[in-house]
Design a protein around this motif. Sequence first.
Motif, mmCIF file in Angstrom:
data_model
loop_
_atom_site.group_PDB
_atom_site.id
_atom_site.type_symbol
_atom_site.label_atom_id
_atom_site.label_comp_id
_atom_site.label_asym_id
_atom_site.label_seq_id
_atom_site.Cartn_x
_atom_site.Cartn_y
_atom_site.Cartn_z
ATOM 1 N N SER A 259 0.891 -1.036 -0.006
ATOM 2 C CA SER A 259 -0.496 0.091 -0.316
ATOM 3 C C SER A 259 0.771 0.863 -0.086
ATOM 4 O O SER A 259 0.617 2.033 -0.221
ATOM 5 C CB SER A 259 -1.113 0.045 1.282
ATOM 6 N N ARG A 260 1.491 1.255 0.834
ATOM 7 C CA ARG A 260 2.750 2.636 1.084
ATOM 8 C C ARG A 260 4.099 2.533 -0.505
ATOM 9 O O ARG A 260 3.451 4.187 -1.038
ATOM 10 C CB ARG A 260 3.640 2.338 2.295
ATOM 11 N N LEU A 261 3.622 1.766 -0.570
ATOM 12 C CA LEU A 261 4.333 1.598 -2.333
ATOM 13 C C LEU A 261 3.748 2.102 -3.392
ATOM 14 O O LEU A 261 3.920 3.601 -4.520
ATOM 15 C CB LEU A 261 4.953 0.244 -3.083
ATOM 16 N N ALA A 262 2.370 1.789 -3.613
ATOM 17 C CA ALA A 262 1.353 2.510 -4.883
ATOM 18 C C ALA A 262 1.451 3.459 -4.597
ATOM 19 O O ALA A 262 1.217 4.594 -4.988
ATOM 20 C CB ALA A 262 0.290 1.294 -3.894
ATOM 21 N N ALA A 263 1.078 4.107 -3.163
ATOM 22 C CA ALA A 263 0.916 5.098 -2.642
ATOM 23 C C ALA A 263 2.334 6.481 -2.596
ATOM 24 O O ALA A 263 1.731 7.897 -3.749
ATOM 25 C CB ALA A 263 0.288 5.932 -1.191
ATOM 26 N N LEU B 50 7.731 -4.759 -7.519
ATOM 27 C CA LEU B 50 7.521 -3.986 -8.213
ATOM 28 C C LEU B 50 7.197 -5.088 -9.628
ATOM 29 O O LEU B 50 6.394 -4.585 -10.659
ATOM 30 C CB LEU B 50 8.107 -3.077 -8.667
ATOM 31 N N HIS B 51 7.656 -6.135 -9.828
ATOM 32 C CA HIS B 51 7.566 -7.237 -9.858
ATOM 33 C C HIS B 51 5.925 -7.520 -10.367
ATOM 34 O O HIS B 51 5.348 -7.876 -12.059
ATOM 35 C CB HIS B 51 8.692 -8.394 -10.452
ATOM 36 N N ARG B 52 5.788 -7.741 -8.755
ATOM 37 C CA ARG B 52 4.367 -8.431 -9.046
ATOM 38 C C ARG B 52 3.278 -7.221 -9.687
ATOM 39 O O ARG B 52 2.388 -7.199 -9.918
ATOM 40 C CB ARG B 52 4.200 -8.151 -7.687
ATOM 41 N N PHE B 53 3.245 -5.743 -9.648
ATOM 42 C CA PHE B 53 2.606 -4.939 -9.903
ATOM 43 C C PHE B 53 2.958 -5.361 -11.874
ATOM 44 O O PHE B 53 2.000 -4.821 -12.329
ATOM 45 C CB PHE B 53 3.297 -3.311 -9.573
ATOM 46 N N GLU B 54 3.954 -5.418 -11.789
ATOM 47 C CA GLU B 54 4.195 -4.951 -13.525
ATOM 48 C C GLU B 54 2.767 -5.964 -14.294
ATOM 49 O O GLU B 54 2.796 -6.453 -14.611
ATOM 50 C CB GLU B 54 5.332 -5.289 -13.683
ATOM 51 N N ALA C 133 -5.755 0.994 -10.072
ATOM 52 C CA ALA C 133 -5.843 -0.118 -9.653
ATOM 53 C C ALA C 133 -4.598 0.080 -7.805
ATOM 54 O O ALA C 133 -4.607 -0.036 -7.337
ATOM 55 C CB ALA C 133 -5.226 -1.475 -10.195
ATOM 56 N N LEU C 134 -3.946 1.421 -8.371
ATOM 57 C CA LEU C 134 -2.438 1.292 -7.204
ATOM 58 C C LEU C 134 -3.072 1.849 -6.829
ATOM 59 O O LEU C 134 -2.928 1.986 -5.252
ATOM 60 C CB LEU C 134 -1.706 2.487 -8.201
ATOM 61 N N ARG C 135 -3.995 2.794 -6.998
ATOM 62 C CA ARG C 135 -5.027 3.956 -5.755
ATOM 63 C C ARG C 135 -5.760 2.791 -5.171
ATOM 64 O O ARG C 135 -5.761 3.345 -3.521
ATOM 65 C CB ARG C 135 -5.767 4.610 -6.452
ATOM 66 N N ALA D 278 -3.449 1.780 -2.680
ATOM 67 C CA ALA D 278 -2.843 2.091 -1.792
ATOM 68 C C ALA D 278 -3.902 2.495 -0.274
ATOM 69 O O ALA D 278 -4.086 3.354 0.585
ATOM 70 C CB ALA D 278 -2.482 3.811 -1.867
ATOM 71 N N THR D 279 -4.983 2.597 -0.970
ATOM 72 C CA THR D 279 -6.505 2.476 0.444
ATOM 73 C C THR D 279 -6.761 1.781 0.999
ATOM 74 O O THR D 279 -7.688 1.835 1.814
ATOM 75 C CB THR D 279 -7.159 3.696 -0.136
ATOM 76 N N LEU D 280 -5.985 0.281 1.360
ATOM 77 C CA LEU D 280 -6.492 -0.405 1.566
ATOM 78 C C LEU D 280 -6.360 -0.566 3.418
ATOM 79 O O LEU D 280 -5.008 0.426 3.553
ATOM 80 C CB LEU D 280 -5.525 -1.907 1.704
#
Length: 217
Positions: A149-153, A184-188, A207-209, A212-214
């Motif tokens: 969540s912190r990385l996405a934010a 990051l590889h998981r996000f990719e 999706a990142l947002r 990030a709010t979880l």
Amino acid sequence: MPDTDAQNVLTLYPAMGSLPQLLPRLQRVQVPTGTPLFRENDTCPGFPMVLRGEVRVSRSAANGRELELYRVQPGEMCLVSSAGLFTGQPLTAHGVTTTDTTLTLLSAPDFQTAMVDPTFRNFVLGLFALRMADLTSLIEAVAFQRLDSRLAATLLGHGPQVRATHQALADELGTVREIVTRLLHRFERDGWVELSRECITIRDSAALRNIATLPTR
């Protein structure tokens, strides 16, 4: 201390008004941006009062990484300095000015004298409690919030293209590069980002947002 500086002290730190005998002993110090004011394991020389500018207080790890704890602005208190004065123990963090800064220092003996005064003592303890609340929030963010969540934010906060190394992101998040790379590889794989050399392109900001709010764990 000149009358104008004494007035600034009384405006920003009004509890000093009950200790007029200590005002003439205060000395103004002006330091440029990037000046180290104190270091970890130093003996605390006194109670700093910032009149102008800002001081960033951080803690260093053995591997060289740094975690910002808080910033001290005019009228605020340095928790690390106060704790060192209370306990007589070495300082547990370091402070560096983030801009041209003017401050004054209440020496360690004068601080002990001032703490006998109820007005000053209540003022300092009140500031101490506020700073502790800030640190509690930081601990919660570092220790309990999901790192994904912190990385996405963090990615969302840098625009559609994030030009940063995995190590730089790890430093910003207070973790290690390997964990950031794995996430990051998981996000990719999920199609949320596209990775290239020192550049991360956002492909699915929604999706990142969402992640990030979880809620925190």
